[in-house]
Design an enzyme around this catalytic site. Sequence first.
Site, PDB file in Angstrom:
ATOM      1  N   ILE A 467      47.087  34.853  47.627  1.00 54.71           N
ATOM      2  CA  ILE A 467      47.386  33.461  47.557  1.00 54.71           C
ATOM      3  C   ILE A 467      47.489  32.852  46.326  1.00 54.71           C
ATOM      4  O   ILE A 467      47.134  31.705  46.037  1.00 54.71           O
ATOM      5  CB  ILE A 467      45.917  32.842  48.539  1.00 54.71           C
ATOM      6  CG1 ILE A 467      44.589  32.933  47.646  1.00 54.71           C
ATOM      7  CG2 ILE A 467      45.701  33.336  49.895  1.00 54.71           C
ATOM      8  CD1 ILE A 467      43.538  31.986  48.096  1.00 54.71           C
ATOM      9  N   GLY A 468      48.195  33.590  45.593  1.00 52.35           N
ATOM     10  CA  GLY A 468      48.290  33.018  44.170  1.00 52.35           C
ATOM     11  C   GLY A 468      47.474  33.763  43.198  1.00 52.35           C
ATOM     12  O   GLY A 468      47.141  33.326  41.965  1.00 52.35           O
ATOM     13  N   ALA A 511      39.030  40.302  45.888  1.00 58.27           N
ATOM     14  CA  ALA A 511      39.478  41.254  44.967  1.00 58.27           C
ATOM     15  C   ALA A 511      38.511  42.302  44.931  1.00 58.27           C
ATOM     16  O   ALA A 511      38.939  43.600  44.928  1.00 58.27           O
ATOM     17  CB  ALA A 511      39.395  40.511  43.525  1.00 58.27           C
ATOM     18  N   PRO A 618      42.390  41.086  33.031  1.00 61.40           N
ATOM     19  CA  PRO A 618      41.843  39.956  32.249  1.00 61.40           C
ATOM     20  C   PRO A 618      42.811  38.895  32.347  1.00 61.40           C
ATOM     21  O   PRO A 618      42.374  37.690  32.274  1.00 61.40           O
ATOM     22  CB  PRO A 618      41.742  40.399  30.883  1.00 61.40           C
ATOM     23  CG  PRO A 618      41.577  41.902  30.924  1.00 61.40           C
ATOM     24  CD  PRO A 618      42.327  42.406  32.028  1.00 61.40           C
ATOM     25  N   LYS A 619      44.326  39.178  32.650  1.00 61.48           N
ATOM     26  CA  LYS A 619      45.002  38.047  32.758  1.00 61.48           C
ATOM     27  C   LYS A 619      44.975  37.389  33.890  1.00 61.48           C
ATOM     28  O   LYS A 619      45.001  36.134  34.102  1.00 61.48           O
ATOM     29  CB  LYS A 619      46.665  38.644  32.640  1.00 61.48           C
ATOM     30  CG  LYS A 619      47.363  37.522  32.360  1.00 61.48           C
ATOM     31  CD  LYS A 619      48.951  38.162  32.163  1.00 61.48           C
ATOM     32  CE  LYS A 619      49.396  38.008  30.849  1.00 61.48           C
ATOM     33  NZ  LYS A 619      50.488  38.669  30.350  1.00 61.48           N
ATOM     34  N   VAL A 689      36.147  36.384  41.014  1.00 61.57           N
ATOM     35  CA  VAL A 689      36.104  35.386  39.710  1.00 61.57           C
ATOM     36  C   VAL A 689      36.689  34.121  40.260  1.00 61.57           C
ATOM     37  O   VAL A 689      36.465  33.152  39.635  1.00 61.57           O
ATOM     38  CB  VAL A 689      36.616  35.754  38.366  1.00 61.57           C
ATOM     39  CG1 VAL A 689      36.055  36.903  37.926  1.00 61.57           C
ATOM     40  CG2 VAL A 689      38.156  36.065  38.494  1.00 61.57           C
ATOM     41  N   GLU A 691      35.999  31.781  42.519  1.00 55.31           N
ATOM     42  CA  GLU A 691      35.263  30.524  42.630  1.00 55.31           C
ATOM     43  C   GLU A 691      34.240  30.385  41.808  1.00 55.31           C
ATOM     44  O   GLU A 691      33.925  29.278  41.519  1.00 55.31           O
ATOM     45  CB  GLU A 691      34.844  30.800  44.246  1.00 55.31           C
ATOM     46  CG  GLU A 691      35.693  30.747  45.269  1.00 55.31           C
ATOM     47  CD  GLU A 691      35.163  30.937  46.702  1.00 55.31           C
ATOM     48  OE1 GLU A 691      33.900  31.412  46.778  1.00 55.31           O
ATOM     49  OE2 GLU A 691      35.809  30.536  47.488  1.00 55.31           O
TER      50      GLU A 691
HETATM   51 MO1  MOS Z   1      37.317  30.301  50.333  1.00 53.52          MO
HETATM   52  S1  MOS Z   1      36.853  28.342  49.993  1.00 53.52           S
HETATM   53  O1  MOS Z   1      36.145  31.000  51.088  1.00 53.52           O
HETATM   54  O2  MOS Z   1      38.730  30.763  50.677  1.00 53.52           O
END
Ligand code: MOS
Length: 732
Positions: A467-468, A511, A618-619, A689, A691
Site C-alpha cells: 500500500i506504498g 511486513a 532501513p530505507k 514499523v 504504525e
Molecule cells: Mo491498519 S489502521 O490496521 O491498516
Amino acid sequence: MRFDTPALPNPIDRLQVVGQPVDRIDGPAKTTGTARYAYEQHDAVPGQAYGYIVGAAIAKGRIESIDVARAQAASGVLAVVTSRNAGKLDKGAFYVAKALAGPEVDHYHQAVAIVVAESFEQARAASHLVDVRYVAGAGAFDLAATRASAVAPAREPDTAVGDFTAAFAAAPVKVEGDYTMPDQAHAMMEPHATVAAWQGDKLTLWTAIQLVNWGTRDLAKTLGIPKQNIRIVSPYIGGGFGGKGSVMADAVLAAVAARVAKRPVKVALQRALMFNNTTHRPATLQRVRIGATTDGKITAISHETLSGNLPGGMYEKAANQTRLLYAGANRMTKTRLAVLDLPEGNAMRAPGEASGMMALEVAMDELAEKLGIDPVVLRTLNDTQVDPERAGRPFSQRQLIECMRVGAARFGWSARNPKPAQVRDGAWWVGIGMAAALRGSPVTKSGARVRLDSQGVVTVETDMTDIGTGSYTIIAQTAAEMMGVALDQVKVRLGDSRFPESAGSGGQWGAASSTAGVYAACVKLREAVAQRLGVDAASVVFGDGHVSDGGRRIRLGQAALAGELVVDDAIEFGDLDKRFAQQTFGAHFVEVRIHAATGEIRVARMMAVCAAGRILNPKTARSQIIGGMTMGVGAALMEELQIDKRRGFFVNHDLASYEVPVHADVPHQEVVFLDEVDPTISPLQAKGVGELGISGVGAAVSNAVYNAVGVRVRDYPVTLDKIIGRMPSIAA
Ligand code: MOS
C-alpha cells in the site's frame, strides 16, 4: 511451517540483502506511470462502462421515493441501480455499514444509487437527475451527549490491578485530565476505486484493498455467492492507512452495477464522497489520571476512553497502551462505546495508540512538570521489563530507555529549558517536547508460493499487498537472501486472490508476517532444490546464484532444468505472543516555533528513535516512520472532521477543507533505528514499523507547544485559536 519457539540462526542472518537500504523494486514502475492502479486497469477487460455513486443527503431516516426515469433516459446511460433492482445485499464480516441504502438510510453519503453510463461525464451528469425524496429521522451525532448510553464492549472488558481509587487518592502528586480527539479521515491520495467484470457467475475485481482475503470473504457474504467465484486483483494501492481494509461501496456497487448493466463497470469514489461514505478514525473523549510519589514513581494510573459508532461498529482502543507502557502497582482502564449515526468509525493508522498516546503522553509531561523531574527521567524511572498486569510475562524486547537516551543526546534535549515560555528567537517562541511511543507488533498466518526456473530466477506469489509501504521490496529481499541470489533475480507478484493467502496489510503486521511466509516457502524450495540436485539440504550453502556442497558448486537454475520448481507454504504462529509482550518502541522529539504575535505554530524539526526488531530495509522503514511522523503532525495541529451536529455529517469532506500537512509543514525529520533482533516474532526477527511512526508524535508536538508558550491544550487539534488568548505577553 509452524513458528512456536524463538528463532534459531538461519540463512537470513547473513544479511547480504535483508537489512540493506535498497531502493524499492516497484519504484521505476510507479515513477514512470506504468504501475496500474485500480482505476487505471483500462486494458484488463474490454467494454468498461463508468459508474457514479449518488450519496444520501440525510444522515438518518429513510428513502420515501426514488425516481430514476430522467437519469435512465439521459444520454449514454446504461443502468441506474438502487436498492430496488440491486438484488439482495448482505454486509461483510468487517464493516457494519451497508454499501447501499434503502429504504433505511444509516449515515450521510451512504450510497443510494449508482448510475452506469458509457462515459464518466454522462454518468456524472445523469446522477444529478436521480430524484430522491427522504424522510429524515432523528440521529445521534454528538459523542459527548452519548456518555450515559455508552457500554463496555464485550471484547474489551474493564481492566484493574490493585486498587487504583485508593492509591490515586493517597498519591502525594497527581495529574488528572480530559483529552478530546476529533474524528479524522485517512485522506489517502488514491480514491477507493474498482473495475468489476462478470464472466457467467465468476466475478473479477481490480480494486484498491489492503487485505485481499478479507475482500473475497466480505464480498462473497455481501453478494451471497461462493468466495471461490470471486477473484480480487490489487497489485498497487495508493495509500490505505486502514481506510481500505476490505471491500467498500465502490467494490460492492461496481460488482452489482456490472451485473445489472451486463457490462464491466469501473467506479472511483469522488473525493467529496470519500469522507462520509467510507470510514474514519472515530473521535475519542479520554480521561487520564496518574498518581506518583514525590520522587516520581507511579503508584496509580488509569485511562478511560469513549468513542461512538454505528450499531455493531468497533470501538477505538485508546486506553490499551496504558496497560503496558509504564510500571505502577495500581491501575485500571475502561473502554466505552456509544451508538452514533455518523459514518462508520474504523481502523486508521495505529488505531488505539495513535489516539491514546496523545492523551497519556501529555499527561506524563504534565506529571513531570508537577514533580519537577525531567520528562525523559520520569519515563525512565517508570520503565518496566514485564507486562505491568502480569509479572510472569516479560517484554520480548523493550528498549524504550535506550530510544529516549539516544534521542535525547542526538536531539540536544539537555539544552531544553524546562520552564515554559523562556526561549525566543526573534518573533518566535521556541519549544521542545518529547513523548514515548509504543505500538503492538502482532503477526498472523501468511502464505506464499515460490518458483524457481532454469535461469535461476525466483518468483514469489502471494496475495500480500503493497500500500506504498515497500512490501514488494522486503519480500524480494527475503527471497534473495534465502535462495542466495541477487535482488534482480527475484520477481514478486502481489495482490491477487489466486495467490496463497497472506496476512495482508493492516495492524502493523504485514511486513513481519508476509516475509515470514516467504521464508517458510523458501525453506521448502531449498529442500526441493537439494533433492533435485542430490545434495544435503541441511549442509549446502545457497549463494551467488549457486548451491555449494563441499567441493561441488552447482548453478541454482540447474535444479529447474527438468522443469520449474514450485512450492507453497505458510507460516503459522504459536503462542509466543501470550508468553511475551511483543511491542515496538520509540521516542519522539520535536521542536516547534510559535509566532509571538499571531500564535502560528510551525514544526521546526523532529526526530524519532525506534526499536522494532530487525529492520528489513532501513530505507523503506524510514519512509514508513517519516510518513507516520507527518501524520502525527497533522493529528496534533490540523486534522479534524467538523461535524454538523444538526444534520449529522462531516462538513469538511474534501482535501481543500480537511487539512493535512504538506511539505512546507514538515521541514526536517530524522529517524534512528536501534540495533535489535526479536527472536520471538518470526524467523526474520523483524517487527512492523508502519504504525509506530505515528504513535506518540502528537503528544510530543503538543508538549513542545507547551514548552514554547506555556499553554496546555487538551483538545486536539492544537490550533492557534486555542492558544492565542493565553500566550505570554511580549510587551517590553
Ligand atoms: Mo491498519 S489502521 O490496521 O491498516
